[in-house]
Design a protein around this motif. Structure first.
Motif, PDB file in Angstrom:
ATOM      1  N   SER A 168       0.828  -1.206   0.000  1.00 53.71           N
ATOM      2  CA  SER A 168       0.000   0.000   0.000  1.00 53.71           C
ATOM      3  C   SER A 168       0.861   1.253   0.000  1.00 53.71           C
ATOM      4  O   SER A 168       0.547   2.240  -0.677  1.00 53.71           O
ATOM      5  CB  SER A 168      -0.930  -0.009   1.224  1.00 53.71           C
ATOM      6  OG  SER A 168      -1.724   1.149   1.268  1.00 53.71           O
ATOM      7  N   VAL A 274     -15.737  -5.910   4.841  1.00 55.46           N
ATOM      8  CA  VAL A 274     -14.622  -5.430   4.026  1.00 55.46           C
ATOM      9  C   VAL A 274     -15.119  -4.946   2.667  1.00 55.46           C
ATOM     10  O   VAL A 274     -14.735  -3.871   2.191  1.00 55.46           O
ATOM     11  CB  VAL A 274     -13.571  -6.545   3.841  1.00 55.46           C
ATOM     12  CG1 VAL A 274     -12.500  -6.113   2.847  1.00 55.46           C
ATOM     13  CG2 VAL A 274     -12.928  -6.905   5.175  1.00 55.46           C
ATOM     14  N   TRP A 277     -17.293  -1.574   3.073  1.00 59.18           N
ATOM     15  CA  TRP A 277     -16.509  -0.386   3.426  1.00 59.18           C
ATOM     16  C   TRP A 277     -15.581   0.008   2.283  1.00 59.18           C
ATOM     17  O   TRP A 277     -15.532   1.172   1.883  1.00 59.18           O
ATOM     18  CB  TRP A 277     -15.706  -0.636   4.698  1.00 59.18           C
ATOM     19  CG  TRP A 277     -15.188   0.621   5.328  1.00 59.18           C
ATOM     20  CD1 TRP A 277     -15.793   1.368   6.290  1.00 59.18           C
ATOM     21  CD2 TRP A 277     -13.960   1.303   5.018  1.00 59.18           C
ATOM     22  NE1 TRP A 277     -15.027   2.470   6.609  1.00 59.18           N
ATOM     23  CE2 TRP A 277     -13.899   2.446   5.838  1.00 59.18           C
ATOM     24  CE3 TRP A 277     -12.916   1.054   4.133  1.00 59.18           C
ATOM     25  CZ2 TRP A 277     -12.832   3.337   5.811  1.00 59.18           C
ATOM     26  CZ3 TRP A 277     -11.842   1.951   4.086  1.00 59.18           C
ATOM     27  CH2 TRP A 277     -11.810   3.073   4.911  1.00 59.18           C
ATOM     28  N   THR A 278     -14.842  -0.960   1.754  1.00 62.62           N
ATOM     29  CA  THR A 278     -13.864  -0.656   0.708  1.00 62.62           C
ATOM     30  C   THR A 278     -14.543  -0.163  -0.562  1.00 62.62           C
ATOM     31  O   THR A 278     -14.079   0.790  -1.199  1.00 62.62           O
ATOM     32  CB  THR A 278     -13.023  -1.901   0.397  1.00 62.62           C
ATOM     33  OG1 THR A 278     -12.467  -2.419   1.607  1.00 62.62           O
ATOM     34  CG2 THR A 278     -11.897  -1.566  -0.551  1.00 62.62           C
ATOM     35  N   THR A 279     -15.652  -0.791  -0.923  1.00 64.09           N
ATOM     36  CA  THR A 279     -16.367  -0.378  -2.129  1.00 64.09           C
ATOM     37  C   THR A 279     -16.887   1.045  -2.007  1.00 64.09           C
ATOM     38  O   THR A 279     -16.730   1.866  -2.927  1.00 64.09           O
ATOM     39  CB  THR A 279     -17.543  -1.337  -2.398  1.00 64.09           C
ATOM     40  OG1 THR A 279     -17.042  -2.658  -2.599  1.00 64.09           O
ATOM     41  CG2 THR A 279     -18.328  -0.903  -3.616  1.00 64.09           C
ATOM     42  N   ASN A 282     -13.869   3.709  -1.795  1.00 64.21           N
ATOM     43  CA  ASN A 282     -13.180   3.864  -3.075  1.00 64.21           C
ATOM     44  C   ASN A 282     -14.051   4.579  -4.101  1.00 64.21           C
ATOM     45  O   ASN A 282     -13.560   5.398  -4.881  1.00 64.21           O
ATOM     46  CB  ASN A 282     -12.756   2.497  -3.610  1.00 64.21           C
ATOM     47  CG  ASN A 282     -11.434   2.035  -3.041  1.00 64.21           C
ATOM     48  OD1 ASN A 282     -10.363   2.361  -3.547  1.00 64.21           O
ATOM     49  ND2 ASN A 282     -11.498   1.283  -1.965  1.00 64.21           N
ATOM     50  N   THR A 375      -7.886   0.655   5.446  1.00 62.90           N
ATOM     51  CA  THR A 375      -7.803  -0.265   4.316  1.00 62.90           C
ATOM     52  C   THR A 375      -6.744  -1.344   4.532  1.00 62.90           C
ATOM     53  O   THR A 375      -6.984  -2.527   4.264  1.00 62.90           O
ATOM     54  CB  THR A 375      -7.490   0.510   3.020  1.00 62.90           C
ATOM     55  OG1 THR A 375      -8.500   1.496   2.809  1.00 62.90           O
ATOM     56  CG2 THR A 375      -7.451  -0.423   1.831  1.00 62.90           C
ATOM     57  N   GLN A 379      -7.650  -5.314   4.685  1.00 62.51           N
ATOM     58  CA  GLN A 379      -7.139  -6.198   3.646  1.00 62.51           C
ATOM     59  C   GLN A 379      -6.226  -7.277   4.209  1.00 62.51           C
ATOM     60  O   GLN A 379      -6.292  -8.437   3.784  1.00 62.51           O
ATOM     61  CB  GLN A 379      -6.399  -5.386   2.588  1.00 62.51           C
ATOM     62  CG  GLN A 379      -7.311  -4.539   1.719  1.00 62.51           C
ATOM     63  CD  GLN A 379      -6.561  -3.782   0.654  1.00 62.51           C
ATOM     64  OE1 GLN A 379      -5.332  -3.739   0.646  1.00 62.51           O
ATOM     65  NE2 GLN A 379      -7.297  -3.165  -0.262  1.00 62.51           N
ATOM     66  N   VAL A 402     -15.451  -3.123  -5.990  1.00 66.33           N
ATOM     67  CA  VAL A 402     -14.749  -1.838  -6.024  1.00 66.33           C
ATOM     68  C   VAL A 402     -14.762  -1.263  -7.434  1.00 66.33           C
ATOM     69  O   VAL A 402     -14.973  -0.056  -7.628  1.00 66.33           O
ATOM     70  CB  VAL A 402     -13.301  -2.011  -5.519  1.00 66.33           C
ATOM     71  CG1 VAL A 402     -12.493  -0.740  -5.752  1.00 66.33           C
ATOM     72  CG2 VAL A 402     -13.290  -2.359  -4.035  1.00 66.33           C
TER      73      VAL A 402
END
Length: 452
Positions: A168, A274, A277-279, A282, A375, A379, A402
């Motif tokens: 990252s 996960v 939240w990530t979708t 982003n 993130t 991940q 995503v």
């Protein structure tokens, strides 16, 4: 001279221990080398993508296309790869991860070389430019799907979080240098940023080819053997019917293979968290980025100021990625998730009133400082929660979700900017983040040991 049996046994034990120690050291060295190569592959890829991505909207706007067209092109090109990602994940999980990654990186290099060639033309047709971009997105989606799960195969035991944080950080570092590089190259020639991206894909292919690991997941113990006369373990292939004939057709068997990752996500509360939240986050940051492009373009700013904005936000994201494991250890992942999500709301709202590059850079910087902190934690834990044989397919579910939000975000941002003003994308992003913050506050998180 007589030598006792005990001495021989002791010498044998020492020799065995030394051999085992040497083997372990060699394995650690190979893992460390592969981690470095995989880091360079990801960082170089990200650097080229940032260099070209920051100027593609400016290229389209400079050719006379509206903000709605720019957003639609970005959305269609992102959505183009969503269909291939789950399909590419099946051969990756079945042992073809490395060749899929290598060849998809080469195709991406050729596609971006095509974009550079088209961009060098005086007034390239939109269809021709879009075709080259679509090919790049197809191959990139395949690469990302196949690359999911690589960390588990090359990282030393117990160091997944550190490796994810490093990857990252490499991507965030590319966000610092890439936009500035792209903006500077665009000032010289509008084709140069895409040439740089093509070269970066070629370097990525070389790094993947140089990996010593074959990137094949070891089969689970229950998949290696089963008691004689007992039922065959589930392997993702169609079960045999009477007289050994398949009970399901090839299409249903393929759909079963592709859907294995989705089935795992659907039954895992943590993996669902996960994905959600990530979708959402982003998609929000993509919408904010395009809102910034439209606002700065309207204010007469070119590629260099936009590169400055993304460079500042990338530097902040780099710091957030590196600090993520330590911060999560001190604060606690669950509390960190809720706190960061609520802090993102006023930052998005503030971007609705921002005008100059420095204001955008400051607000984007804080936003990108906070986002990787969560993130990286999510991940790294998701990698640990997913069986080795389902890493690529589970990762494809996340990348598809995503990618879907990333495809929809620029379309919505372009429509909002065209019909409701350039501040509208930031207002919409703030509303979406408020809903997400409410969900993370009141949702019942998975029990310790099963999730956060």
């Amino acid at each position: 001279m007589a030598v006792s049996t005990a001495a021989l046994v002791a010498d044998g034990a020492l020799m065995g221990s030394a051999t085992a120690s040497t083997t372990e050291a060699a394995d650690r060295g190979r893992a460390s080398r592969d981690v470095r190569l995989f880091w360079w592959a990801g960082a170089t890829d990200a650097l080229g993508s940032q260099a070209s991505g920051v100027v593609l909207p400016l290229l389209l706007l400079g050719l006379g296309h509206s903000a709605a067209v720019v957003g639609t092109v970005a959305g269609v090109s992102t959505a183009a790869g969503l269909l291939l990602a789950p399909l590419a994940a099946v051969p990756a999980d079945r042992g073809a991860r490395k060749p899929v990654m290598f060849w998809s990186a080469l195709v991406s290099a050729l596609a971006m070389a095509g974009v550079a060639t088209v961009a060098a033309v005086g007034t390239p047709p939109l269809a021709l430019l879009l075709g080259a971009v679509l090919l790049e997105r197809f191959s990139t989606a395949v690469y990302e799907a196949a690359a999911a799960g690589t960390v588990l195969l090359i990282a030393p035991p117990g160091e997944s979080a550190r490796v994810v944080a490093g990857l990252s950080a490499g991507e965030q570092g590319a966000l610092v240098l890439g936009p500035a590089l792209g903006g500077a190259l665009y000032q010289l020639s509008r084709a140069l940023p895409f040439v740089a991206d093509a070269v970066s894909y070629a370097v990525t292919a070389v790094c993947v080819k140089a990996l010593r690991s074959d990137l094949r997941a070891e089969p689970e113990p229950h998949q290696r053997s089963h008691p004689a006369g007992g039922p065959a373990p589930h392997t993702g292939t169609a079960p045999a019917g009477p007289a050994g004939t398949p009970a399901r057709g090839p299409l249903r068997a393929l759909l079963s293979e592709v859907g294995a990752g989705f089935a795992l996500v659907r039954t895992s509360p943590f993996l669902r968290l996960v994905v959600i939240w990530t979708t959402t986050v982003n998609g929000v940051i993509v919408a904010l980025y395009y809102g910034a492009v439209f606002t700065l373009q309207k204010g007469g700013h070119g590629g260099a100021p936009m590169g400055l904005v993304l460079a500042l936000s990338g530097a902040a994201g780099l710091a957030g990625s590196l600090a993520a494991p330590r911060i999560a250890g001190r604060i606690g992942a669950a509390r960190l998730l809720v706190t960061v999500t609520w802090l993102l709301v006023p930052l998005a709202a503030g971007l609705a009133t921002a005008e100059g590059p420095w204001t955008y850079g400051a607000l984007f910087g804080v936003f990108c400082l906070l986002m990787p902190v969560v993130t990286v934690v999510l991940q790294s834990r998701a990698i640990q929660e997913t069986p080795p044989g389902l890493q690529a397919r589970t990762g494809a579910v996340l990348s598809t979700a995503v990618g879907g939000s990333a495809a929809l975000a620029p379309v919505l941002a372009g429509l909002c900017a065209t019909y409701a003003g350039t501040a509208a994308p930031a207002v919409l992003a703030a509303l979406v983040l408020t809903l997400l913050a409410c969900r993370t506050t009141f949702v019942r998180l998975p029990a310790p040991g099963a999730a956060l």
